[in-house]
Scaffold this active site. Structure first.
Site, PDB file in Angstrom:
ATOM      1  CE  LYS A 139      57.743  86.648  27.039  1.00  0.00           C
ATOM      2  NZ  LYS A 139      58.459  85.591  26.326  1.00  0.00           N
ATOM      3  NE  ARG A 156      65.592  83.034  23.980  1.00  0.00           N
ATOM      4  CZ  ARG A 156      64.352  83.487  23.868  1.00  0.00           C
ATOM      5  NH1 ARG A 156      64.103  84.610  23.217  1.00  0.00           N
ATOM      6  NH2 ARG A 156      63.344  82.836  24.410  1.00  0.00           N
ATOM      7  CG  HIS A 187      61.086  79.494  22.907  1.00  0.00           C
ATOM      8  ND1 HIS A 187      59.710  79.561  22.935  1.00  0.00           N
ATOM      9  CD2 HIS A 187      61.503  80.775  22.714  1.00  0.00           C
ATOM     10  CE1 HIS A 187      59.326  80.828  22.771  1.00  0.00           C
ATOM     11  NE2 HIS A 187      60.398  81.576  22.625  1.00  0.00           N
ATOM     12  NE  ARG A 238      57.086  78.048  26.518  1.00  0.00           N
ATOM     13  CZ  ARG A 238      57.740  77.169  25.760  1.00  0.00           C
ATOM     14  NH1 ARG A 238      57.690  75.886  26.018  1.00  0.00           N
ATOM     15  NH2 ARG A 238      58.466  77.598  24.750  1.00  0.00           N
ATOM     16  CE1 TYR A 242      63.231 120.031  20.829  1.00  0.00           C
ATOM     17  CE2 TYR A 242      62.430 117.816  21.297  1.00  0.00           C
ATOM     18  CZ  TYR A 242      62.728 119.102  21.720  1.00  0.00           C
ATOM     19  OH  TYR A 242      62.532 119.439  23.029  1.00  0.00           O
ATOM     20  CB  CYS A 297      59.197 115.386  21.627  1.00  0.00           C
ATOM     21  SG  CYS A 297      59.091 116.412  20.138  1.00  0.00           S
ATOM     22  CG  MET A 298      60.845 112.353  27.250  1.00  0.00           C
ATOM     23  SD  MET A 298      61.906 112.998  28.542  1.00  0.00           S
ATOM     24  CE  MET A 298      63.517 112.711  27.849  1.00  0.00           C
ATOM     25  CG  ASP A 299      57.602 115.054  27.708  1.00  0.00           C
ATOM     26  OD1 ASP A 299      57.864 114.055  28.403  1.00  0.00           O
ATOM     27  OD2 ASP A 299      58.326 116.068  27.660  1.00  0.00           O
TER      28      ASP A 299
END
Ligand SMILES: *Cc1c(COP(=O)(O)O)cnc(C)c1O
Length: 390
Positions: free
Chosen positions: A33, A131, A163, A219, A261, A308-310
């Protein structure tokens, strides 16, 4: 020349699965998954099958159908199903589906008739995780509906499962308690004429520490990818994922320089800063700001200031780091470099999240190793899987 890459060692996945399989008489399902915990669902699934897994496990129907579209023929179980989905597509594709409600059993009967073949179903029992799954008070109605659908030929009840909540804490009393509740559920189901071939409850942690919980199928997820579900123990597993990038530039800055930043990090001496082109847009947690460990050459350092983002910045002191050098965020760790466990500890999360974050990454995923490449089956070269293969 590459700028950043997530390298996935398919042989490591195969070998981890083979080791887990050698440790049990149960069949092995490998959870693929969430894009194979970030490793690539289809390649990871094929490597798992090469290691002896006879089942693959996914959360969603769409994931299961994607495996089938890719030509994967292993048994597939999908366990997170909302009402109203096109379940007939799963039935027709030979996907096993989990059900925990009478409503879903009814939907599966309809889906089976539409598909022209029985729905293959695993009943999910809630033994204490609270759950998914049916709680004990719901078992009589669920078992009655399931037995009726089974007798009618529309549904084949092949599994009964649950589970664990705390299997990653060996010896925790909830493990025995859940096992006892599971055994009660199996006994009650039998009174309704349900004696499914596959009883299963063990995740990686229980597979590694509780042989009495293996039943007919284990599993495993995280352990297949070479990471341990239990802090401080490695079980001889080999991490399959390595994340790295090339330094884009370096610069000398004086003492007292604020970095990135917010200028939250300040250099304590004249030093060299190296810019690494991976950020939270690629899967690096922003929580790794001023914390995430990185190895560049022989230098082990930490992220300086905000992710940062990148990109992020590393303070490497006087180490001879230059643009183009390879910065390793995490990998197997056998070369002394940081691991996903180190990143989890530095960012207050679990190794599962560290690797899974790189799944929907823009970073090219590079597969190494031979496992699962046989039978002329090419690995997918779509989306972020594009790039060099092998
Ligand atoms: C993800 C998942 C697993 C695998 O768990 P690990 O801790 O990674 O071994 C097993 N069963 C279910 C239902 C899951 O959702």
């Amino acid at each position: 020349m590459w700028q950043a890459e997530v390298r996935v060692d398919l042989d490591a996945i195969r070998d981890n699965v083979a080791m887990l399989r050698a440790g049990t008489s149960a069949e092995v399902l490998v959870a693929v998954k969430a894009d194979g915990y970030g490793h690539g669902m289809v390649p990871a699934g094929r490597a798992a099958v090469a290691g002896g897994a006879t089942w693959l496990g996914v959360a969603t129907l769409d994931e299961a159908l994607e495996l089938r579209r890719a030509g994967v023929r292993a048994r597939v179980l999908a366990w997170l199903i909302a009402p109203g989905l096109p379940l007939h597509e799963g039935v027709a594709a030979g996907v096993d589906l989990s059900a925990a409600t009478v409503g879903l059993i009814d939907e599966l009967v309809t889906a089976a008739r539409r598909a022209g073949q029985p729905a293959v179903v695993h009943l999910k029992l809630d033994t204490g995780l609270a759950r998914g799954g049916a709680v004990p008070a719901e078992w009589p109605a669920l078992f009655e509906a399931a037995a009726k659908a089974h007798a009618g030929g529309d549904v084949e009840i092949v599994g009964m499962w649950s589970h664990f909540a705390r299997a990653d804490e060996p010896g925790h009393e909830s493990i025995d308690r859940q096992l006892a509740v599971f055994t009660e559920g199996l006994a009650l189901a039998e009174q309704y004429g349900l004696a499914p071939r596959y009883r299963h409850i063990a995740n990686s942690a229980a597979t590694l520490t509780r042989p009495d919980a293996h039943f007919d199928l284990v599993r495993v997820g995280i352990a297949a990818y070479g990471l341990s579900p239990i802090a401080g123990r490695t079980f001889g597993l080999r991490p399959a994922m390595t994340a790295r990038a090339r330094v884009t530039l370096t610069k000398r800055v004086p003492a007292g320089q604020g970095v990135s930043y917010g200028l939250t990090y300040h250099t304590d001496r004249e030093t060299t800063l190296a810019v690494v082109p991976l950020g939270y847009g690629d899967g690096v947690p922003r929580h790794a700001s001023s914390a995430g460990p990185v190895r560049i050459g022989d230098t082990r350092a930490r992220i300086a200031g905000r992710v940062c983002m990148d990109q992020f910045v590393v303070d490497v002191g006087d180490a001879p780091v230059a643009a183009g050098d390879v910065a390793t965020l995490f990998g197997p760790g056998d070369d002394g470099g940081p691991t996903a466990d180190d990143w989890a500890e530095a960012t207050g999360t679990i190794n599962y999240e560290i690797v899974t974050r790189f799944g929907s990454s823009r970073v090219p995923r590079i597969y190494t190793g031979e496992a699962g490449r046989g039978s002329g089956q090419a690995l997918p070269a779509t989306g972020h899987d594009a790039g060099e293969i092998g």
